[in-house]
Design a protein around this motif. Structure first.
Motif, PDB file in Angstrom:
ATOM      1  N   TYR A   1       0.800  -1.225   0.000  1.00  0.00           N
ATOM      2  CA  TYR A   1       0.000   0.000   0.000  1.00  0.00           C
ATOM      3  C   TYR A   1       0.834   1.277   0.000  1.00  0.00           C
ATOM      4  CZ  TYR A   1      -3.605  -3.403   1.125  1.00  0.00           C
ATOM      5  OH  TYR A   1      -4.435  -4.503   1.111  1.00  0.00           O
ATOM      6  N   LEU A   2       1.962   1.255  -0.722  1.00  0.00           N
ATOM      7  CA  LEU A   2       2.761   2.472  -0.895  1.00  0.00           C
ATOM      8  C   LEU A   2       1.938   3.480  -1.678  1.00  0.00           C
ATOM      9  CD1 LEU A   2       6.049   0.673  -1.894  1.00  0.00           C
ATOM     10  CD2 LEU A   2       5.545   1.693   0.330  1.00  0.00           C
ATOM     11  N   ASN A   3       1.950   4.734  -1.233  1.00  0.00           N
ATOM     12  CA  ASN A   3       1.033   5.709  -1.805  1.00  0.00           C
ATOM     13  C   ASN A   3       1.784   6.955  -2.270  1.00  0.00           C
ATOM     14  OD1 ASN A   3      -1.358   6.949  -2.548  1.00  0.00           O
ATOM     15  ND2 ASN A   3      -2.336   6.736  -0.573  1.00  0.00           N
ATOM     16  N   GLU A   4       1.526   8.101  -1.682  1.00  0.00           N
ATOM     17  CA  GLU A   4       2.158   9.356  -2.084  1.00  0.00           C
ATOM     18  C   GLU A   4       3.673   9.286  -1.907  1.00  0.00           C
ATOM     19  OE1 GLU A   4       2.209  12.132  -3.492  1.00  0.00           O
ATOM     20  OE2 GLU A   4       2.254  13.898  -2.204  1.00  0.00           O
ATOM     21  N   LEU A   5       4.421   9.879  -2.861  1.00  0.00           N
ATOM     22  CA  LEU A   5       5.878   9.815  -2.869  1.00  0.00           C
ATOM     23  C   LEU A   5       6.491  11.210  -2.985  1.00  0.00           C
ATOM     24  CD1 LEU A   5       6.307   6.950  -5.530  1.00  0.00           C
ATOM     25  CD2 LEU A   5       6.158   6.674  -3.041  1.00  0.00           C
ATOM     26  N   GLU A   6       7.709  11.352  -2.463  1.00  0.00           N
ATOM     27  CA  GLU A   6       8.479  12.585  -2.651  1.00  0.00           C
ATOM     28  C   GLU A   6       9.960  12.273  -2.521  1.00  0.00           C
ATOM     29  OE1 GLU A   6       8.539  17.014  -2.955  1.00  0.00           O
ATOM     30  OE2 GLU A   6       7.722  15.231  -3.918  1.00  0.00           O
ATOM     31  N   LEU A   7      10.751  12.747  -3.486  1.00  0.00           N
ATOM     32  CA  LEU A   7      12.195  12.570  -3.459  1.00  0.00           C
ATOM     33  C   LEU A   7      12.817  13.680  -2.626  1.00  0.00           C
ATOM     34  CD1 LEU A   7      14.260  10.606  -5.000  1.00  0.00           C
ATOM     35  CD2 LEU A   7      14.790  12.631  -6.360  1.00  0.00           C
ATOM     36  N   VAL A   8      13.690  13.316  -1.690  1.00  0.00           N
ATOM     37  CA  VAL A   8      14.330  14.298  -0.813  1.00  0.00           C
ATOM     38  C   VAL A   8      15.801  13.949  -0.632  1.00  0.00           C
ATOM     39  CG1 VAL A   8      12.231  14.847   0.478  1.00  0.00           C
ATOM     40  CG2 VAL A   8      13.725  12.997   1.278  1.00  0.00           C
ATOM     41  N   PRO A   9      16.628  14.944  -0.290  1.00  0.00           N
ATOM     42  CA  PRO A   9      18.004  14.630   0.094  1.00  0.00           C
ATOM     43  C   PRO A   9      17.993  13.835   1.400  1.00  0.00           C
ATOM     44  CG  PRO A   9      17.761  16.949  -0.463  1.00  0.00           C
ATOM     45  CD  PRO A   9      16.380  16.385  -0.336  1.00  0.00           C
ATOM     46  N   GLY A  10      18.730  12.752   1.430  1.00  0.00           N
ATOM     47  CA  GLY A  10      18.756  11.911   2.620  1.00  0.00           C
ATOM     48  C   GLY A  10      20.156  11.435   2.918  1.00  0.00           C
ATOM     49  N   MET A  11      20.245  10.398   3.717  1.00  0.00           N
ATOM     50  CA  MET A  11      21.541   9.829   4.072  1.00  0.00           C
ATOM     51  C   MET A  11      21.419   8.312   4.097  1.00  0.00           C
ATOM     52  SD  MET A  11      24.039  10.771   7.266  1.00  0.00           S
ATOM     53  CE  MET A  11      24.236  12.437   6.652  1.00  0.00           C
ATOM     54  N   ILE A  12      22.333   7.646   3.373  1.00  0.00           N
ATOM     55  CA  ILE A  12      22.363   6.191   3.312  1.00  0.00           C
ATOM     56  C   ILE A  12      23.755   5.729   3.706  1.00  0.00           C
ATOM     57  CG2 ILE A  12      22.044   4.148   1.861  1.00  0.00           C
ATOM     58  CD1 ILE A  12      20.285   5.877   0.027  1.00  0.00           C
ATOM     59  N   ASP A  13      23.835   4.963   4.790  1.00  0.00           N
ATOM     60  CA  ASP A  13      25.122   4.465   5.291  1.00  0.00           C
ATOM     61  C   ASP A  13      26.126   5.594   5.500  1.00  0.00           C
ATOM     62  OD1 ASP A  13      24.191   1.843   5.238  1.00  0.00           O
ATOM     63  OD2 ASP A  13      24.828   1.542   3.161  1.00  0.00           O
ATOM     64  N   GLY A  14      25.645   6.716   6.047  1.00  0.00           N
ATOM     65  CA  GLY A  14      26.526   7.823   6.357  1.00  0.00           C
ATOM     66  C   GLY A  14      26.877   8.717   5.185  1.00  0.00           C
ATOM     67  N   THR A  15      26.309   8.433   4.009  1.00  0.00           N
ATOM     68  CA  THR A  15      26.614   9.213   2.807  1.00  0.00           C
ATOM     69  C   THR A  15      25.362   9.938   2.333  1.00  0.00           C
ATOM     70  OG1 THR A  15      28.285   7.584   2.139  1.00  0.00           O
ATOM     71  CG2 THR A  15      27.466   9.084   0.430  1.00  0.00           C
ATOM     72  N   LEU A  16      25.508  11.203   1.973  1.00  0.00           N
ATOM     73  CA  LEU A  16      24.377  11.955   1.455  1.00  0.00           C
ATOM     74  C   LEU A  16      23.917  11.371   0.126  1.00  0.00           C
ATOM     75  CD1 LEU A  16      25.497  15.621   2.244  1.00  0.00           C
ATOM     76  CD2 LEU A  16      23.764  14.275   3.425  1.00  0.00           C
ATOM     77  N   ALA A  17      22.624  11.179  -0.012  1.00  0.00           N
ATOM     78  CA  ALA A  17      22.059  10.587  -1.230  1.00  0.00           C
ATOM     79  C   ALA A  17      20.572  10.897  -1.276  1.00  0.00           C
ATOM     80  CB  ALA A  17      22.282   9.070  -1.250  1.00  0.00           C
ATOM     81  N   HIS A  18      19.985  10.862  -2.462  1.00  0.00           N
ATOM     82  CA  HIS A  18      18.543  11.043  -2.576  1.00  0.00           C
ATOM     83  C   HIS A  18      17.814   9.818  -2.032  1.00  0.00           C
ATOM     84  CE1 HIS A  18      19.072  14.325  -5.761  1.00  0.00           C
ATOM     85  NE2 HIS A  18      18.442  14.864  -4.746  1.00  0.00           N
ATOM     86  N   THR A  19      16.752  10.072  -1.298  1.00  0.00           N
ATOM     87  CA  THR A  19      15.897   9.003  -0.794  1.00  0.00           C
ATOM     88  C   THR A  19      14.447   9.332  -1.153  1.00  0.00           C
ATOM     89  OG1 THR A  19      15.733  10.106   1.361  1.00  0.00           O
ATOM     90  CG2 THR A  19      17.435   8.410   1.111  1.00  0.00           C
ATOM     91  N   VAL A  20      13.573   8.355  -1.001  1.00  0.00           N
ATOM     92  CA  VAL A  20      12.163   8.540  -1.328  1.00  0.00           C
ATOM     93  C   VAL A  20      11.341   8.490  -0.049  1.00  0.00           C
ATOM     94  CG1 VAL A  20      10.163   7.586  -2.545  1.00  0.00           C
ATOM     95  CG2 VAL A  20      12.431   7.520  -3.620  1.00  0.00           C
ATOM     96  N   LEU A  21      10.552   9.531   0.183  1.00  0.00           N
ATOM     97  CA  LEU A  21       9.570   9.503   1.254  1.00  0.00           C
ATOM     98  C   LEU A  21       8.280   8.914   0.705  1.00  0.00           C
ATOM     99  CD1 LEU A  21       9.967  13.039   2.883  1.00  0.00           C
ATOM    100  CD2 LEU A  21      10.893  10.871   3.713  1.00  0.00           C
ATOM    101  N   ALA A  22       7.624   8.091   1.501  1.00  0.00           N
ATOM    102  CA  ALA A  22       6.352   7.496   1.076  1.00  0.00           C
ATOM    103  C   ALA A  22       5.430   7.392   2.279  1.00  0.00           C
ATOM    104  CB  ALA A  22       6.575   6.107   0.479  1.00  0.00           C
ATOM    105  N   ASN A  23       4.142   7.629   2.039  1.00  0.00           N
ATOM    106  CA  ASN A  23       3.190   7.264   3.071  1.00  0.00           C
ATOM    107  C   ASN A  23       2.541   5.941   2.674  1.00  0.00           C
ATOM    108  OD1 ASN A  23       1.264   8.855   1.176  1.00  0.00           O
ATOM    109  ND2 ASN A  23      -0.125   7.904   2.642  1.00  0.00           N
ATOM    110  N   VAL A  24       2.005   5.258   3.641  1.00  0.00           N
ATOM    111  CA  VAL A  24       1.342   3.972   3.439  1.00  0.00           C
ATOM    112  C   VAL A  24      -0.141   4.181   3.719  1.00  0.00           C
ATOM    113  CG1 VAL A  24       1.149   1.593   4.247  1.00  0.00           C
ATOM    114  CG2 VAL A  24       3.402   2.657   4.033  1.00  0.00           C
ATOM    115  N   TRP A  25      -0.959   3.745   2.776  1.00  0.00           N
ATOM    116  CA  TRP A  25      -2.402   3.965   2.856  1.00  0.00           C
ATOM    117  C   TRP A  25      -2.957   3.571   4.224  1.00  0.00           C
ATOM    118  CZ3 TRP A  25      -6.707   0.424   0.827  1.00  0.00           C
ATOM    119  CH2 TRP A  25      -7.925   1.120   0.735  1.00  0.00           C
TER     120      TRP A  25
END
Length: 318
Positions: A228-252
């Protein structure tokens, strides 16, 4: 109030209509996750399906047959639209996102729920430009949420399943050429149509790839799919200590946001927004369903929901 979750638990019932629920893990690992910066008024009649930000304004896509719209909103008072376009009554509007096409022109794209059509608009005027068919072979054919990765020139799309789909945005450039050509021919033939009529492009886009979104259980080494992945938004994030784009999602029907690694599909963080969400109405439709960057910093976003009377500006922490 807001917590970062070191361990996530997924609860799945045996019902066909069951909704996976990510529950707070061990409280000893929780830390502050986000803070409310501002509470803003919002149209409580808006059946919000997606939110985007462009050129200093909030844009909102709304749903329901006969009343679906794309709206331009003032970020200081997003309760009334400055401009709007109402979709044809056969469309149930879903998620929206801003993107720039191959000729550096600003556009919005809006999904539809079960019509298998995406609608494209001029971002500066909200003039409807064209529609096209999408991913009926690679998913369930529904459209839920969409965001745009400008670095990869890809749309990231959800359909309410466990998957995120990736579309090559360059494929839409052919529709721009086709639409311009049709407009020129009509002008030469002195045919006058509704200037805001939606033109159908001869394109059926399929996903170039997809990922399954998964979350680790506290008691299991193997991650479990999240439905039930729903609305999405790409944001600057951090993966394993490294800056990277991540996806925000809400779940229905859930009161949190997930932060997802778009390469692996693994849930990195969970943001508990339960204190912002109103009590469910009798019909249970007023759920969290709007996420957008704000222009006020990499981790400052707007959030709202279907038929909410408020929109919030919040800051997400790592």
């Amino acid at each position: 109030m807001y917590q970062r979750i070191g361990h996530l638990i997924l609860i799945v019932s045996c019902s066909l209509n069951s909704i996976p629920v990510l529950v707070l893990g061990d409280a000893a690992t929780s830390t502050v996750d986000s803070e409310v910066l501002e509470k803003l008024p919002h149209d409580s009649n808006a059946f919000t399906q997606g939110v985007s930000f462009f050129d200093g304004y909030i844009y909102e896509g709304t749903g329901l047959y006969g009343s679906s719209q794309i709206r331009k909103l003032d970020p200081k008072d997003p309760s009334e639209p400055i401009e709007k376009y109402t979709l044809p009554s056969e469309f149930f509007g879903e998620g929206i996102t801003h993107y720039t096409n191959g000729n550096d022109k600003d556009r919005f794209i809006q999904l539809t729920w079960r019509e298998g059509q995406a609608l494209v608009y001029d971002a500066k005027t909200l003039k409807s430009l064209f529609s096209f068919e999408y991913h009926i072979e690679t998913s369930n054919g529904e459209g839920w949420g969409i965001t745009f990765d400008s670095l990869a020139n890809e749309f990231i799309v959800s359909d309410g399943s466990v998957n995120l789909f990736f579309w090559d945005a360059a494929e839409l450039d052919a529709c721009e050429i086709e639409t311009d050509s049709k407009s020129q021919n009509e002008n030469e033939n002195e045919q006058v149509d509704d200037e805001n009529a939606m033109r159908e492009c001869d394109l059926e886009i399929e996903a170039s790839r997809s990922i399954m979104v998964r979350s680790f259980l506290r008691e299991s080494p193997e991650p479990i799919p999240v439905k039930y992945l729903n609305e999405l938004e790409l944001v600057p994030g951090m993966i394993d200590g490294t800056l990277a784009h991540t996806v925000l999602a809400n779940v229905w029907f859930q009161r949190y946001l997930l932060e997802i690694d778009p390469k692996s599909g693994i849930v990195l963080r969970l943001f508990d927004l339960s204190t912002l969400c109103p009590e469910l109405s009798q019909r249970g439709e007023n759920v969290l369903n709007g996420i957008s960057i704000s222009g006020d910093g990499d981790r400052v976003i707007f959030v709202t929901g279907k038929q909410w009377d408020s929109m919030y500006k919040i800051r997400l922490h790592y």
